[in-house]
Write an enzyme that holds these catalytic residues in place. Sequence first.
Site, PDB file in Angstrom:
ATOM      1  N   CYS A  96      -0.601  -3.922   5.217  1.00 25.48           N
ATOM      2  CA  CYS A  96       0.517  -3.617   4.303  1.00 25.48           C
ATOM      3  C   CYS A  96       1.862  -3.483   5.044  1.00 25.48           C
ATOM      4  CB  CYS A  96       0.217  -2.330   3.538  1.00 25.48           C
ATOM      5  SG  CYS A  96       1.560  -1.850   2.431  1.00 25.48           S
ATOM      6  N   LYS A 141     -10.590   0.433  -4.498  1.00 29.33           N
ATOM      7  CA  LYS A 141      -9.899   1.703  -4.214  1.00 29.33           C
ATOM      8  C   LYS A 141     -10.819   2.903  -4.427  1.00 29.33           C
ATOM      9  CE  LYS A 141      -5.574  -0.390  -5.674  1.00 29.33           C
ATOM     10  NZ  LYS A 141      -4.587  -0.550  -6.728  1.00 29.33           N
ATOM     11  N   GLU A 169       5.839   5.752  -2.297  1.00 29.02           N
ATOM     12  CA  GLU A 169       6.940   4.787  -2.191  1.00 29.02           C
ATOM     13  C   GLU A 169       7.518   4.830  -0.761  1.00 29.02           C
ATOM     14  OE1 GLU A 169       8.196   2.298  -4.131  1.00 29.02           O
ATOM     15  OE2 GLU A 169       6.450   2.696  -5.348  1.00 29.02           O
ATOM     16  N   SER A 170       7.404   3.678  -0.094  1.00 30.48           N
ATOM     17  CA  SER A 170       7.755   3.626   1.333  1.00 30.48           C
ATOM     18  C   SER A 170       9.202   4.015   1.624  1.00 30.48           C
ATOM     19  CB  SER A 170       7.466   2.230   1.887  1.00 30.48           C
ATOM     20  OG  SER A 170       8.249   1.270   1.215  1.00 30.48           O
TER      21      SER A 170
END
Length: 218
Positions: free
Chosen positions: A13, A40, A65-66
Site C-alpha cells: 500500500c 479482511k 486516512e494517511s
Amino acid sequence: MTEPIVLISHPLCPYVQRAAIVLAEKNIPFERRDVDLANKPAWFLAVSPLGKTPVLLAEGEVIFESAVICEYLDDMYQPKLHPAAPIARAKHRAWMEFGSAVLNLIAGFYSAPNEALYMAKAQEIRHRFEQLEAHVGDGECFDGAFSMVDAVFAPIFRYFDVLDEVAGVEFWAGLPRLQRWRQALNQRTSVQQAVSPDYQHHLRAFLLARDSELGRRM
Ligand code: GSH
C-alpha cells in the site's frame, strides 16, 4: 508506560508507505501490523472505519486516512516536515492531494480493462508528471528540505521501479527534474525502509496477476 504506536498496514500500500516514511523521518518507534486486504480480518474491520489501510493506533485512539495520520505525526513530533509559513504549508498540502490523484490514476492504469483505456490512463499520468516537472525544485527534494510532499511522492515513484519494466510505456523522457528527484528519494533510508526487501517481487506478481485476470497484456 505509553502504548507503542501501531501502523496497520498492507505490504504494497502506497498510503501506508507515506506514514511509514514520516514515522522513520521522525525516528518514532512503531510496530507494523500487516493485514490481508483480500480477506479482511474481523479485528481490522472493527478498527478501520473505511476498511482501508493505513490505520494508526496512538494514544489509545484510532486514526485513519494517511494524510490525517501524517498531519498528526507532524503536529506531535520533530522534525517538522511541513514548512512553517501557512502559505507554504497550504501549497504542500495541495501537492499532497495532487499525489493522491496520481495514485488514483496509477490504480486506473493497472486496472484498465482494455488497451485503449490503458493508454489513456498512461497519458494522464504522463500529463501529471509534466505538470509536476514545472513545480519541483532543482535539488533532491520537492521544495528545499525533505517534506511531506516527498513522503507522498516516494511511494508513487517506487511503483515505476516495476512499471518501467513491465508496462511498456515511457513515462520519464524529457523530465530531468523529476528523474533526479525520483533517484534521490530512492536513496533515502526512510524511503527504502518503508517496504520489505521483497516488495518489488510482490508488486510485479500482483501487477502481472491483475493483467492476466483482465485478459490484457501490459
Ligand atoms: N484515502 C485513503 C488514505 O489516504 O489512507 C486511501 C487508502 C487506500 O486506498 N488503501 C487501500 C485499501 O485499504 C490499500 S493501498 N484498500 C482496501 C479497500 O478499499 O477495500
